[in-house]
Write an enzyme that holds these catalytic residues in place. Sequence first.
Site, short mmCIF file in Angstrom:
data_model
loop_
_atom_site.label_atom_id
_atom_site.label_comp_id
_atom_site.label_asym_id
_atom_site.label_seq_id
_atom_site.Cartn_x
_atom_site.Cartn_y
_atom_site.Cartn_z
CD GLU A 50 -9.07 -0.82 0.65
OE1 GLU A 50 -8.09 -1.17 -0.11
OE2 GLU A 50 -9.12 -1.17 1.73
CE LYS A 64 -5.02 0.14 0.59
NZ LYS A 64 -5.51 -0.61 1.37
CE LYS A 121 -7.72 -2.25 7.07
NZ LYS A 121 -8.11 -0.87 6.96
CB SER A 138 -1.00 0.02 1.13
OG SER A 138 -1.75 1.06 1.50
O1 OSB Z 1 -7.56 1.72 4.43
O2 OSB Z 1 -6.55 -0.14 4.32
C1 OSB Z 1 -6.54 1.13 4.92
C2 OSB Z 1 -3.63 1.76 7.20
C3 OSB Z 1 -4.20 2.39 7.92
C4 OSB Z 1 -5.65 2.63 8.09
C5 OSB Z 1 -6.21 2.21 7.02
C6 OSB Z 1 -5.44 1.46 6.10
C7 OSB Z 1 -4.45 1.31 6.26
C8 OSB Z 1 -3.70 0.59 5.04
C9 OSB Z 1 -2.24 -0.16 5.54
O3 OSB Z 1 -3.84 0.64 3.65
C10 OSB Z 1 -1.93 -1.38 4.73
C11 OSB Z 1 -1.11 -1.91 5.63
O4 OSB Z 1 -0.96 -2.43 6.64
O5 OSB Z 1 0.33 -2.52 4.92
MG MG Z 2 -8.77 0.57 3.12
#
Ligand code: OSB
Ligand code: MG
Length: 381
Positions: A224, A172, A273, A146
Amino acid sequence: MKPITIKSIHLHTIAIPYVEPLRTSFGVEAEKVAVIVEVVTEEGVTGWGESSVEMAPGYGAETIATAQHILTHFVIPNLIGKTIHSPTEVPALIASARGNHHAKAGAETAIWDALAKINDLRLTDYFASFLPEGHASRNKATVGVSIGIQPDVDTTLAIINKRLAQGYTRIKLKIQRGWDVELARGVRAALPDITLMLDANSAYTLADAEHLKQLDAFNLLMIEQPLAYYDIYEHSKLQPQLTTPICLDESVKSVNDLQLALEVGACKILNLKPARVGGYTESLEIYKVCVDTQTPLWIGGMLETGIGRAANVSFASLPGVTLPCDISATDRYFKEDITEPPFTLNPDSTINVPDGAGIGVEVIRERLDEAKALWQSLDPY
Ligand code: OSB
Ligand code: MG
């Protein structure tokens, strides 16, 4: 299966410097913070869990302070002295505290870990024991990376190319208003064939539908959470207007939310998650619905420490998790984590499930103490 009796529970609020902070549409934090939950049993086993919350209520409503409060006053008192035969008993034991899923997930995960350890099972095999046959662990999770909001497309491309060179095969990008169509166009022009997706973290409203339709031109794996963090209804109005699949993150907080979202057509993909849904008991129910409805599923991340990451890799290795997960190698997040060994990326964009019982990684006490000291020095409230 051997049960455990809970003797004591200790909370450790920690901060670890990020190698690279992740800028999202809701903000940026310079340190990873979390409440680590340590469950000690009468049998002498220690289980670990992570309540993955941030300093500010930007992703969801919970923060470090709410997690400390809820765990201390409304979760831990309902667990001390209890004899637990299965971790799936835990949600009912702590149900008198409503919501607060991220906080509760830390305690629930620590109990999964303790029960797995006393029964000498890897967490991944313990998860699979609650699923129908044919759902044994693949022993590794397929992952992506990400990338936060950057100042311009060239900077973004440089980071993408670095990640591709490291072996990540799904990229991402975080987007927000004013950082979306031009970004996608620029990246696609340079890298027409990569597996690419966007995460809006609730930056838009349904009134932006015409604008968002432009993203259909860029062959995205998914978008997303474009709309509100609590919304399912408006996503069901947006999805039919897009060819790009919508993936829900923030607004699916339970198996009921998922069933509603699928029934009304609010999404085609789920980012699960485990922390957001209160832990792995609810995650297993969500997993089964995704398998039954053939809904593509992946495991998201909250930039976890090795404790949360180990549990997530264990879950992400189950075969019903069909898309690459937001679980990257330790060095993408931290110079030094509070656990050993670090997670590393295999050449096929996978991360191995640890070998040992429970979460399978060891918490290094001196590093936990250092991380607690850093939290205390930050004192953000
Ligand atoms: O929206 O997926 C999310 C991290 C903190 C809060 C929200 C998000 C995220 C990430 C992190 O996208 C992805 C990761 O842990 O590598
Ligand atoms: Mg997200």
